[in-house]
Design a protein around this motif. Structure first.
Motif, PDB file in Angstrom:
ATOM      1  N   TRP A  17       9.305  11.649  -9.111  1.00 20.13           N
ATOM      2  CA  TRP A  17       9.458  10.213  -8.936  1.00 20.13           C
ATOM      3  C   TRP A  17      10.339   9.830  -7.757  1.00 20.13           C
ATOM      4  O   TRP A  17      10.433   8.646  -7.411  1.00 20.13           O
ATOM      5  CB  TRP A  17      10.006   9.602 -10.224  1.00 20.13           C
ATOM      6  N   TRP A  18      10.986  10.793  -7.129  1.00 20.31           N
ATOM      7  CA  TRP A  18      11.801  10.483  -5.959  1.00 20.31           C
ATOM      8  C   TRP A  18      10.951   9.945  -4.808  1.00 20.31           C
ATOM      9  O   TRP A  18      11.471   9.249  -3.926  1.00 20.31           O
ATOM     10  CB  TRP A  18      12.573  11.721  -5.503  1.00 20.31           C
ATOM     11  N   THR A  19       9.649  10.259  -4.806  1.00 15.15           N
ATOM     12  CA  THR A  19       8.788   9.792  -3.710  1.00 15.15           C
ATOM     13  C   THR A  19       8.652   8.268  -3.707  1.00 15.15           C
ATOM     14  O   THR A  19       8.312   7.681  -2.677  1.00 15.15           O
ATOM     15  CB  THR A  19       7.394  10.421  -3.812  1.00 15.15           C
ATOM     16  N   ILE A  20       8.905   7.628  -4.868  1.00 13.03           N
ATOM     17  CA  ILE A  20       8.788   6.167  -4.924  1.00 13.03           C
ATOM     18  C   ILE A  20       9.793   5.509  -3.987  1.00 13.03           C
ATOM     19  O   ILE A  20       9.606   4.360  -3.570  1.00 13.03           O
ATOM     20  CB  ILE A  20       8.971   5.677  -6.368  1.00 13.03           C
ATOM     21  N   ALA A  21      10.866   6.235  -3.639  1.00 13.09           N
ATOM     22  CA  ALA A  21      11.846   5.683  -2.703  1.00 13.09           C
ATOM     23  C   ALA A  21      11.196   5.308  -1.378  1.00 13.09           C
ATOM     24  O   ALA A  21      11.632   4.367  -0.697  1.00 13.09           O
ATOM     25  CB  ALA A  21      12.974   6.690  -2.470  1.00 13.09           C
ATOM     26  N   ILE A  22      10.136   6.021  -0.994  1.00  6.22           N
ATOM     27  CA  ILE A  22       9.451   5.709   0.267  1.00  6.22           C
ATOM     28  C   ILE A  22       8.884   4.299   0.223  1.00  6.22           C
ATOM     29  O   ILE A  22       9.030   3.515   1.166  1.00  6.22           O
ATOM     30  CB  ILE A  22       8.334   6.741   0.540  1.00  6.22           C
ATOM     31  N   GLY A  23       8.232   3.961  -0.873  1.00 10.09           N
ATOM     32  CA  GLY A  23       7.651   2.623  -0.988  1.00 10.09           C
ATOM     33  C   GLY A  23       8.649   1.561  -1.363  1.00 10.09           C
ATOM     34  O   GLY A  23       8.453   0.379  -1.051  1.00 10.09           O
ATOM     35  N   ALA A  24       9.730   1.967  -2.042  1.00 10.89           N
ATOM     36  CA  ALA A  24      10.700   0.985  -2.521  1.00 10.89           C
ATOM     37  C   ALA A  24      11.707   0.576  -1.460  1.00 10.89           C
ATOM     38  O   ALA A  24      12.388  -0.445  -1.615  1.00 10.89           O
ATOM     39  CB  ALA A  24      11.439   1.535  -3.738  1.00 10.89           C
ATOM     40  N   PHE A  25      11.828   1.349  -0.375  1.00 11.78           N
ATOM     41  CA  PHE A  25      12.852   1.084   0.635  1.00 11.78           C
ATOM     42  C   PHE A  25      12.776  -0.344   1.144  1.00 11.78           C
ATOM     43  O   PHE A  25      13.792  -1.036   1.244  1.00 11.78           O
ATOM     44  CB  PHE A  25      12.698   2.066   1.804  1.00 11.78           C
ATOM     45  N   LEU A  58       0.835  -1.208   0.000  1.00 15.36           N
ATOM     46  CA  LEU A  58       0.000   0.000   0.000  1.00 15.36           C
ATOM     47  C   LEU A  58       0.866   1.253   0.000  1.00 15.36           C
ATOM     48  O   LEU A  58       0.593   2.209  -0.740  1.00 15.36           O
ATOM     49  CB  LEU A  58      -0.935  -0.005   1.211  1.00 15.36           C
ATOM     50  N   ILE A  59       1.916   1.266   0.805  1.00 11.01           N
ATOM     51  CA  ILE A  59       2.827   2.404   0.838  1.00 11.01           C
ATOM     52  C   ILE A  59       3.492   2.593  -0.527  1.00 11.01           C
ATOM     53  O   ILE A  59       3.661   3.723  -1.009  1.00 11.01           O
ATOM     54  CB  ILE A  59       3.885   2.211   1.934  1.00 11.01           C
ATOM     55  N   VAL A  75       3.907   7.161  10.177  1.00  9.79           N
ATOM     56  CA  VAL A  75       4.050   8.479   9.562  1.00  9.79           C
ATOM     57  C   VAL A  75       4.006   8.376   8.047  1.00  9.79           C
ATOM     58  O   VAL A  75       3.414   9.223   7.362  1.00  9.79           O
ATOM     59  CB  VAL A  75       5.360   9.150  10.033  1.00  9.79           C
ATOM     60  N   GLN A  76       4.617   7.321   7.495  1.00 13.75           N
ATOM     61  CA  GLN A  76       4.614   7.161   6.044  1.00 13.75           C
ATOM     62  C   GLN A  76       3.179   7.102   5.519  1.00 13.75           C
ATOM     63  O   GLN A  76       2.836   7.778   4.537  1.00 13.75           O
ATOM     64  CB  GLN A  76       5.364   5.894   5.630  1.00 13.75           C
ATOM     65  N   GLY A  77       2.357   6.278   6.159  1.00 15.41           N
ATOM     66  CA  GLY A  77       0.982   6.139   5.710  1.00 15.41           C
ATOM     67  C   GLY A  77       0.185   7.419   5.836  1.00 15.41           C
ATOM     68  O   GLY A  77      -0.529   7.825   4.914  1.00 15.41           O
ATOM     69  N   VAL A  78       0.311   8.079   6.982  1.00 17.06           N
ATOM     70  CA  VAL A  78      -0.454   9.307   7.220  1.00 17.06           C
ATOM     71  C   VAL A  78      -0.051  10.395   6.229  1.00 17.06           C
ATOM     72  O   VAL A  78      -0.903  11.051   5.613  1.00 17.06           O
ATOM     73  CB  VAL A  78      -0.251   9.786   8.669  1.00 17.06           C
ATOM     74  N   VAL A  79       1.251  10.584   6.074  1.00 25.06           N
ATOM     75  CA  VAL A  79       1.735  11.635   5.175  1.00 25.06           C
ATOM     76  C   VAL A  79       1.311  11.369   3.735  1.00 25.06           C
ATOM     77  O   VAL A  79       0.867  12.279   3.020  1.00 25.06           O
ATOM     78  CB  VAL A  79       3.274  11.765   5.275  1.00 25.06           C
ATOM     79  N   ALA A 136       8.907  14.859   2.059  1.00 28.10           N
ATOM     80  CA  ALA A 136      10.370  14.802   2.173  1.00 28.10           C
ATOM     81  C   ALA A 136      10.793  14.425   3.586  1.00 28.10           C
ATOM     82  O   ALA A 136      11.728  13.634   3.787  1.00 28.10           O
ATOM     83  CB  ALA A 136      10.978  16.147   1.776  1.00 28.10           C
ATOM     84  N   GLY A 137      10.097  14.977   4.585  1.00 25.14           N
ATOM     85  CA  GLY A 137      10.407  14.621   5.971  1.00 25.14           C
ATOM     86  C   GLY A 137      10.137  13.157   6.256  1.00 25.14           C
ATOM     87  O   GLY A 137      10.889  12.504   6.994  1.00 25.14           O
ATOM     88  N   ALA A 138       9.065  12.616   5.659  1.00 27.03           N
ATOM     89  CA  ALA A 138       8.770  11.197   5.831  1.00 27.03           C
ATOM     90  C   ALA A 138       9.883  10.332   5.245  1.00 27.03           C
ATOM     91  O   ALA A 138      10.277   9.321   5.831  1.00 27.03           O
ATOM     92  CB  ALA A 138       7.434  10.859   5.179  1.00 27.03           C
ATOM     93  N   LEU A 139      10.402  10.749   4.099  1.00 31.28           N
ATOM     94  CA  LEU A 139      11.496  10.001   3.480  1.00 31.28           C
ATOM     95  C   LEU A 139      12.758  10.069   4.332  1.00 31.28           C
ATOM     96  O   LEU A 139      13.456   9.053   4.512  1.00 31.28           O
ATOM     97  CB  LEU A 139      11.775  10.540   2.081  1.00 31.28           C
ATOM     98  N   VAL A 140      13.040  11.231   4.877  1.00 31.39           N
ATOM     99  CA  VAL A 140      14.225  11.382   5.740  1.00 31.39           C
ATOM    100  C   VAL A 140      14.099  10.493   6.971  1.00 31.39           C
ATOM    101  O   VAL A 140      15.065   9.818   7.375  1.00 31.39           O
ATOM    102  CB  VAL A 140      14.413  12.856   6.146  1.00 31.39           C
ATOM    103  N   SER A 141      12.929  10.466   7.586  1.00 33.46           N
ATOM    104  CA  SER A 141      12.728   9.616   8.766  1.00 33.46           C
ATOM    105  C   SER A 141      12.869   8.142   8.418  1.00 33.46           C
ATOM    106  O   SER A 141      13.380   7.347   9.213  1.00 33.46           O
ATOM    107  CB  SER A 141      11.350   9.888   9.388  1.00 33.46           C
ATOM    108  N   LEU A 142      12.452   7.773   7.207  1.00 34.60           N
ATOM    109  CA  LEU A 142      12.573   6.380   6.781  1.00 34.60           C
ATOM    110  C   LEU A 142      14.036   6.010   6.559  1.00 34.60           C
ATOM    111  O   LEU A 142      14.472   4.912   6.936  1.00 34.60           O
ATOM    112  CB  LEU A 142      11.770   6.180   5.496  1.00 34.60           C
ATOM    113  N   VAL A 143      14.797   6.924   5.954  1.00 37.69           N
ATOM    114  CA  VAL A 143      16.231   6.682   5.763  1.00 37.69           C
ATOM    115  C   VAL A 143      16.918   6.512   7.111  1.00 37.69           C
ATOM    116  O   VAL A 143      17.757   5.620   7.297  1.00 37.69           O
ATOM    117  CB  VAL A 143      16.869   7.838   4.972  1.00 37.69           C
ATOM    118  N   TRP A 144      16.556   7.355   8.063  1.00 34.04           N
ATOM    119  CA  TRP A 144      17.137   7.253   9.410  1.00 34.04           C
ATOM    120  C   TRP A 144      16.791   5.915  10.059  1.00 34.04           C
ATOM    121  O   TRP A 144      17.663   5.243  10.628  1.00 34.04           O
ATOM    122  CB  TRP A 144      16.639   8.392  10.283  1.00 34.04           C
ATOM    123  N   SER A 145      15.542   5.496   9.965  1.00 37.63           N
ATOM    124  CA  SER A 145      15.106   4.257  10.607  1.00 37.63           C
ATOM    125  C   SER A 145      15.797   3.047   9.988  1.00 37.63           C
ATOM    126  O   SER A 145      16.339   2.185  10.697  1.00 37.63           O
ATOM    127  CB  SER A 145      13.587   4.120  10.488  1.00 37.63           C
TER     128      SER A 145
END
Length: 261
Positions: free
Chosen positions: A147-155, A133-134, A185-189, A208-217
């Motif tokens: 298309w950089w947002t796809i990184a959120i789902g592809a991680f 879903l993400i 946060v990913q889902g909500v954002v 962008a903040g959601a992606l940064v938090s995902l990279v950190w996690s």
């Protein structure tokens, strides 16, 4: 939904086709949307059936039935997102499907605990539905923000692919509340960005903040797993050295000196 093993995934496939027909009659689904949604449903039914056979489950159980319901809604979301590549889709319908799917995310876990039906298959099933879903939502918002947002789902899928090359990435992680927060946060954002509830500039900052938090996690987890792997290898090497040192060559007893008569 709690039918025999051979029927549970088929019931889910039938429910998905009914949802697709309803969406086609009310909102319109493109041929590509039909193809994507149907392929998703078939793969889902096959994977779920194979998982049940492998684990010896005879029925889905109430918790997995809820997850299957969520997965069916995600199939509808997939069909609409693919359709949006060719023509606009009604956001209220899309957001409603996403919202119900996310709301049910907390229900299946509660049902599993209250009915004492928690299983590894159920946990994996729930995780895969969330991850897909993400991924679909990240593809949808890419049309607005890039298309950089796809990184959120592809991680998550990149992490799985990396674990094929480095099996130590498959080791169990300690439970972390922050990991759950980042996932939520990913889902909500992404839902907020999908529904266009915020100005574009603010929504862009949130994504962008959601992606940064995902990279950190993910980065923190990878570093922890690498540290554990290094400790394991060091312990094995040390144990091997100790084992070699403990091996002693048996000494031959001295022969008695001859006695002169």
């Amino acid at each position: 939904m709690t039918a025999r093993e051979s029927r549970g995934p088929i019931v889910g496939l039938a429910a998905h086709l009914i949802l697709m027909l309803a969406l086609a009659a009310t909102t319109g689904v493109s041929a590509a949307g039909w193809l994507a949604g149907t392929a998703y449903a078939v793969i889902l039914a096959g994977s779920l059936g194979a998982g049940m056979h492998r684990t010896g489950m005879r029925a889905l159980g109430p918790a997995n039935a809820v997850t299957l319901g969520r997965a069916t809604l995600v199939g509808g979301v997939t069909a609409l997102v693919v359709t949006s590549f060719e023509a606009p889709v009604p956001l209220p319908v899309l957001v409603t499907l996403i919202g119900v799917a996310l709301a049910l995310d907390g229900v299946d876990g509660q049902v599993a605990r209250r009915t004492n039906s928690t299983t590894q298959l159920g946990a994996r099933f729930d995780m895969e539905v969330d991850a897909f879903l993400i991924l679909v939502l990240s593809v949808f918002v890419a049309g607005t923000f890039g298309w950089w947002t796809i990184a959120i789902g592809a991680f998550r899928y990149v992490f799985v692919a990396a674990s094929w090359a480095w099996p130590w990435l498959n080791a169990a992680l300690p439970p972390k509340f922050s990991r759950k927060v980042v996932a939520a946060v990913q889902g909500v954002v992404l839902v907020v960005a999908t529904a266009s509830l915020l100005p574009d500039a603010l929504a862009l900052t949130a994504v962008a903040g959601a992606l940064v938090s995902l990279v950190w996690s993910f980065g923190r987890d990878v570093l922890w797993l690498r540290d554990q792997e290094q400790k394991r290898r060091f312990a094995e090497a040390r144990a091997e050295v100790v084992a070699r040192r403990s091996v002693t060559v048996p000494r031959q007893r001295p022969r008695p000196a001859p006695v002169n008569v």
